[in-house]
Structure formats: C-alpha cells, structure tokens
Design a protein around this motif. Structure first.
Motif, PDB file in Angstrom:
ATOM      1  N   VAL A  98       0.867  -1.062   0.036  1.00 39.83           N
ATOM      2  CA  VAL A  98       0.234   0.010   0.411  1.00 39.83           C
ATOM      3  C   VAL A  98       1.649   1.002  -0.066  1.00 39.83           C
ATOM      4  CG1 VAL A  98      -1.836   1.082   1.327  1.00 39.83           C
ATOM      5  CG2 VAL A  98      -1.582  -1.285   0.627  1.00 39.83           C
ATOM      6  N   PHE A  99       0.419   1.915  -1.156  1.00 41.75           N
ATOM      7  CA  PHE A  99       0.918   3.443  -0.601  1.00 41.75           C
ATOM      8  C   PHE A  99       0.218   4.592  -1.036  1.00 41.75           C
ATOM      9  CE2 PHE A  99      -0.368   4.775  -5.159  1.00 41.75           C
ATOM     10  CZ  PHE A  99      -0.292   3.615  -5.919  1.00 41.75           C
ATOM     11  N   PHE A 100       0.445   5.959  -0.599  1.00 39.81           N
ATOM     12  CA  PHE A 100      -0.693   7.024  -0.284  1.00 39.81           C
ATOM     13  C   PHE A 100      -0.324   7.958  -1.592  1.00 39.81           C
ATOM     14  CE2 PHE A 100      -1.003   4.394   3.556  1.00 39.81           C
ATOM     15  CZ  PHE A 100      -2.073   4.785   3.557  1.00 39.81           C
ATOM     16  N   THR A 101      -1.486   8.987  -2.011  1.00 41.03           N
ATOM     17  CA  THR A 101      -1.308   9.378  -3.206  1.00 41.03           C
ATOM     18  C   THR A 101      -2.342  10.170  -2.833  1.00 41.03           C
ATOM     19  OG1 THR A 101      -0.729   9.751  -5.330  1.00 41.03           O
ATOM     20  CG2 THR A 101      -1.927   8.018  -4.483  1.00 41.03           C
ATOM     21  N   ASN A 102      -2.555  10.881  -3.882  1.00 49.07           N
ATOM     22  CA  ASN A 102      -3.701  11.818  -4.286  1.00 49.07           C
ATOM     23  C   ASN A 102      -4.345  11.725  -4.765  1.00 49.07           C
ATOM     24  OD1 ASN A 102      -5.087  14.316  -5.979  1.00 49.07           O
ATOM     25  ND2 ASN A 102      -4.271  15.616  -4.606  1.00 49.07           N
ATOM     26  N   TYR A 103      -5.784  10.904  -5.447  1.00 43.85           N
ATOM     27  CA  TYR A 103      -6.681  10.175  -6.314  1.00 43.85           C
ATOM     28  C   TYR A 103      -7.126  11.451  -7.234  1.00 43.85           C
ATOM     29  CZ  TYR A 103      -7.744   6.925  -2.506  1.00 43.85           C
ATOM     30  OH  TYR A 103      -7.870   5.593  -1.559  1.00 43.85           O
ATOM     31  N   ASN A 104      -6.875  12.442  -7.280  1.00 44.77           N
ATOM     32  CA  ASN A 104      -6.855  13.563  -8.898  1.00 44.77           C
ATOM     33  C   ASN A 104      -5.312  13.704  -9.056  1.00 44.77           C
ATOM     34  OD1 ASN A 104      -9.437  13.339  -7.942  1.00 44.77           O
ATOM     35  ND2 ASN A 104      -8.611  15.602  -6.545  1.00 44.77           N
ATOM     36  N   SER A 105      -4.498  12.720  -8.890  1.00 41.78           N
ATOM     37  CA  SER A 105      -3.276  13.081  -9.719  1.00 41.78           C
ATOM     38  C   SER A 105      -3.317  12.571 -10.745  1.00 41.78           C
ATOM     39  CB  SER A 105      -1.857  12.615  -8.588  1.00 41.78           C
ATOM     40  OG  SER A 105      -2.290  11.207  -8.525  1.00 41.78           O
ATOM     41  N   VAL A 106      -1.776  12.314 -11.629  1.00 43.15           N
ATOM     42  CA  VAL A 106      -1.203  11.648 -13.085  1.00 43.15           C
ATOM     43  C   VAL A 106      -1.847  10.292 -12.346  1.00 43.15           C
ATOM     44  CG1 VAL A 106       0.162  11.285 -14.552  1.00 43.15           C
ATOM     45  CG2 VAL A 106      -0.546  14.004 -14.198  1.00 43.15           C
ATOM     46  N   LYS A 107      -1.104   9.417 -11.732  1.00 41.11           N
ATOM     47  CA  LYS A 107      -1.426   8.393 -11.283  1.00 41.11           C
ATOM     48  C   LYS A 107      -2.169   7.669 -11.389  1.00 41.11           C
ATOM     49  CE  LYS A 107       1.633   8.750  -7.489  1.00 41.11           C
ATOM     50  NZ  LYS A 107       1.042  10.524  -7.100  1.00 41.11           N
ATOM     51  N   ALA A 108      -3.166   8.302 -10.182  1.00 43.00           N
ATOM     52  CA  ALA A 108      -4.841   7.668 -10.152  1.00 43.00           C
ATOM     53  C   ALA A 108      -5.834   7.686 -11.236  1.00 43.00           C
ATOM     54  CB  ALA A 108      -5.002   8.907  -8.966  1.00 43.00           C
ATOM     55  N   GLU A 109      -5.362   9.036 -11.999  1.00 47.88           N
ATOM     56  CA  GLU A 109      -6.229   8.972 -13.482  1.00 47.88           C
ATOM     57  C   GLU A 109      -5.319   7.714 -14.391  1.00 47.88           C
ATOM     58  OE1 GLU A 109      -5.870  12.645 -16.629  1.00 47.88           O
ATOM     59  OE2 GLU A 109      -6.413  13.650 -14.604  1.00 47.88           O
ATOM     60  N   GLU A 110      -4.301   7.125 -14.535  1.00 48.33           N
ATOM     61  CA  GLU A 110      -3.974   6.727 -14.885  1.00 48.33           C
ATOM     62  C   GLU A 110      -4.058   4.956 -13.845  1.00 48.33           C
ATOM     63  OE1 GLU A 110      -0.055   8.643 -17.119  1.00 48.33           O
ATOM     64  OE2 GLU A 110       0.493   7.768 -15.167  1.00 48.33           O
ATOM     65  N   ILE A 111      -4.790   4.678 -13.093  1.00 45.48           N
ATOM     66  CA  ILE A 111      -4.278   3.529 -12.551  1.00 45.48           C
ATOM     67  C   ILE A 111      -6.225   3.187 -12.933  1.00 45.48           C
ATOM     68  CG2 ILE A 111      -4.887   2.553  -9.943  1.00 45.48           C
ATOM     69  CD1 ILE A 111      -2.464   3.844  -8.787  1.00 45.48           C
ATOM     70  N   THR A 112      -6.745   4.552 -12.648  1.00 40.59           N
ATOM     71  CA  THR A 112      -8.696   4.188 -12.914  1.00 40.59           C
ATOM     72  C   THR A 112      -8.937   3.299 -14.192  1.00 40.59           C
ATOM     73  OG1 THR A 112      -9.143   6.413 -11.766  1.00 40.59           O
ATOM     74  CG2 THR A 112     -10.563   5.904 -12.941  1.00 40.59           C
ATOM     75  N   GLN A 113      -7.814   4.608 -15.412  1.00 38.43           N
ATOM     76  CA  GLN A 113      -8.206   3.834 -16.824  1.00 38.43           C
ATOM     77  C   GLN A 113      -8.076   2.249 -16.781  1.00 38.43           C
ATOM     78  OE1 GLN A 113      -5.603   6.780 -18.922  1.00 38.43           O
ATOM     79  NE2 GLN A 113      -7.414   8.483 -18.862  1.00 38.43           N
ATOM     80  N   ASN A 114      -6.953   2.822 -16.730  1.00 31.52           N
ATOM     81  CA  ASN A 114      -5.761   1.001 -16.290  1.00 31.52           C
ATOM     82  C   ASN A 114      -4.902   0.054 -14.859  1.00 31.52           C
ATOM     83  OD1 ASN A 114      -4.578  -1.591 -16.852  1.00 31.52           O
ATOM     84  ND2 ASN A 114      -3.014  -0.277 -17.873  1.00 31.52           N
ATOM     85  N   PRO A 115      -5.792  -0.201 -14.620  1.00 35.88           N
ATOM     86  CA  PRO A 115      -5.686  -0.706 -12.660  1.00 35.88           C
ATOM     87  C   PRO A 115      -4.217  -1.470 -12.806  1.00 35.88           C
ATOM     88  CG  PRO A 115      -7.519  -1.753 -13.301  1.00 35.88           C
ATOM     89  CD  PRO A 115      -7.437  -0.916 -13.798  1.00 35.88           C
ATOM     90  N   LYS A 116      -3.832  -2.230 -14.169  1.00 37.03           N
ATOM     91  CA  LYS A 116      -2.750  -3.208 -14.498  1.00 37.03           C
ATOM     92  C   LYS A 116      -0.824  -2.212 -13.974  1.00 37.03           C
ATOM     93  CE  LYS A 116      -4.160  -6.627 -17.442  1.00 37.03           C
ATOM     94  NZ  LYS A 116      -3.880  -7.044 -18.531  1.00 37.03           N
ATOM     95  N   VAL A 117      -0.481  -2.518 -13.348  1.00 36.55           N
ATOM     96  CA  VAL A 117       0.897  -1.215 -12.292  1.00 36.55           C
ATOM     97  C   VAL A 117       1.782  -2.452 -12.874  1.00 36.55           C
ATOM     98  CG1 VAL A 117      -0.484   0.556 -11.034  1.00 36.55           C
ATOM     99  CG2 VAL A 117       0.393  -1.442 -10.028  1.00 36.55           C
ATOM    100  N   ALA A 118       2.829  -2.036 -12.344  1.00 35.62           N
ATOM    101  CA  ALA A 118       4.583  -1.943 -12.063  1.00 35.62           C
ATOM    102  C   ALA A 118       5.006  -2.183 -11.391  1.00 35.62           C
ATOM    103  CB  ALA A 118       5.414  -2.735 -13.592  1.00 35.62           C
ATOM    104  N   VAL A 119       5.825  -2.875 -10.094  1.00 32.44           N
ATOM    105  CA  VAL A 119       6.295  -1.423  -8.628  1.00 32.44           C
ATOM    106  C   VAL A 119       7.593  -2.611  -9.513  1.00 32.44           C
ATOM    107  CG1 VAL A 119       6.493  -2.091  -6.332  1.00 32.44           C
ATOM    108  CG2 VAL A 119       4.315  -1.063  -7.195  1.00 32.44           C
ATOM    109  N   GLU A 120       8.926  -1.108  -8.541  1.00 32.51           N
ATOM    110  CA  GLU A 120      10.271  -1.963  -8.785  1.00 32.51           C
ATOM    111  C   GLU A 120      10.795  -1.717  -7.208  1.00 32.51           C
ATOM    112  OE1 GLU A 120      12.911  -3.174 -10.661  1.00 32.51           O
ATOM    113  OE2 GLU A 120      14.935  -2.317 -10.079  1.00 32.51           O
TER     114      GLU A 120
END
Ligand code: FMN
Length: 212
Positions: free
Chosen positions: A74-96
């Motif tokens: 779990v990470f915390f962020t702004n739900y209106n940020s670019v990342k949040a927008e991108e996650i809404t469009q496509n919830p698939k992510v990669a983490v390193e």
C-alpha cells in the motif's frame, strides 16, 4: 508473519535457491525488507510505480510503501493525480524496489485498487499536522504559478484548520498493489544472477528460476 531471522543468514550469502526459498513470496519480501532496513539504506520503502493509462504510454515515479501484508503493498497519494487517473484507466501496474547496496531488486506485476476510507483515515491520523495540511493543499500533478503562490495556499489552509483535527480529504488515500507476480533478483558474480519468479495460482504460488 513468521520470524525469518534464520533464513536471513542464508540469503546474506548472496544467493537465492528455488529449492529453499519460502513457498510464500511475502515471507521472502518481509525478510529482504528487514535486511534493507537493518543495512540502514536510505528510505528502503521507496518503490518505483509504473502505470500506463488508456493511451498505453508508460509512466513511472517513486512512492513510499506504507503498509505491507499478505493482502499487498500500500502507498498513499492524491486520488486526482496523474497516477490516479492512469490507474483508473488501467489498474495494471508494475512496481520495483531497488536495493543496490544489497545487490537486490524486487519486481512486482499486479493490479491496483483503492483501500477503504477507514484504512486511509487510520494512516492519515498518524501523519504530522503539516503533512496532513499538505495533502489538502497539493492539487498533485496540476500546474501551479509559483512556489510563492503555493506557500500562500498553505498559509490559508493552516488558518482554515487552525483548530481541531485536520480531516481526511476525500481526494486523498491509499492504493493497494495486489501482485500476480513477484520476482526476486539477487546479484551474483560474473552476471550469473539468481532470479526467482513467484506467480500467483488459485492455491498458493508457482516458483520458477529465470535465466539472468
Ligand atoms: C523518494 C520519493 C518518495 C515519494 N513518495 C511519494 C508518495 O508516497 N506518494 C506520492 O503521491 N508521491 C510521492 N513522491 C512523489 C512522486 O514521485 C510524484 O512526483 C508525485 O506523486 C506525482 O506523480 P504523478 O504526477 O505521476 O501522479 C515521492 C517521490 C520520491 C522521490
């Protein structure tokens, strides 16, 4: 979670063996993470988060891991940020996670979902008052005119919340990355690295060794 202290001794030799790694990748992550903490690495909870929105353009940025358990990362962020927008469009992510001093990286593929407001609130209340106010002020990823204008907004917000608790903004909270795959990479001499890939199955995880 199990105590992995004994296993740590083995992994500190700088090897990974598919026959002796734990069957649960969370146990191995917990072990590697505590070793990164013990090695006093700077912000070992820094993770690079890659997203790709509707247009398929990959995007990447650092965020901080704040909760880790068998449900995910779990990470915390702004739900209106670019990342949040991108996650809404496509919830698939990669983490390193990259712990170079330990010659290790951990790569995660999975999907992101918002955590509950209750969970976000519980973390928000642990943040410093200034960070709480910061969450209210920062319209993350939007264009701002100047640092000065931003600082004036902070002052205004400080006055607004001068008394009592700072409430949780409804546009701020956590995302949980739920992994499908977790790869542990341990550097070895002559570039013959050890790579162990865990893939989620209906019951438990498949474990495979990958060529370096
Ligand atoms: C070490 C480090 C840790 C960071 N941690 C976070 C974090 O936990 N949450 C966050 O929203 N941004 C964090 N940031 C800022 C992000 O990298 C990024 O600038 C911001 O979230 C905006 O990203 P976006 O425009 O892709 O949404 C961190 C940056 C660094 C360098």
């Amino acid at each position: 979670m199990l105590d992995l202290q004994d296993m740590r001794t083995d992994y500190m030799k700088g090897t990974l063996d598919e026959n002796t790694v734990p069957s649960d990748p969370y146990l191995l992550f917990e072990q590697w993470f505590s070793e990164a903490v013990n090695a006093e690495l700077k912000d070992p909870n820094t993770m690079l988060l890659a997203t790709a929105g509707q247009n398929g353009q990959p995007n990447i940025r650092a965020v901080l891991l704040k909760i880790f358990d068998e449900n995910g990362f779990v990470f915390f962020t702004n739900y209106n940020s670019v990342k949040a927008e991108e996650i809404t469009q496509n919830p698939k992510v990669a983490v390193e996670f990259l712990w170079l001093e330990l010659e290790r990286q951990v790569r995660i593929l999975g999907k992101c979902e918002k955590i509950t407001t209750k969970e976000s609130l519980s973390y928000f209340m642990k943040r410093s008052r200034d960070s709480q106010i910061g969450a209210w002020v920062s319209d993350q990823s939007s264009v701002i005119t100047s640092r000065k204008a931003f600082q004036m907004q902070i002052e205004k917000m400080k006055q607004k919340f001068a008394k009592g608790n700072v409430p949780l903004p409804d546009f701020w909270g956590g995302y949980r990355v739920i992994p499908d795959q977790i790869e542990f990479w341990q550097g070895r001499p002559s570039r013959l690295h050890d790579r162990i890939l865990y893939t989620k199955e209906t019951e438990g995880w498949k474990i495979e060794r990958l060529a370096p």
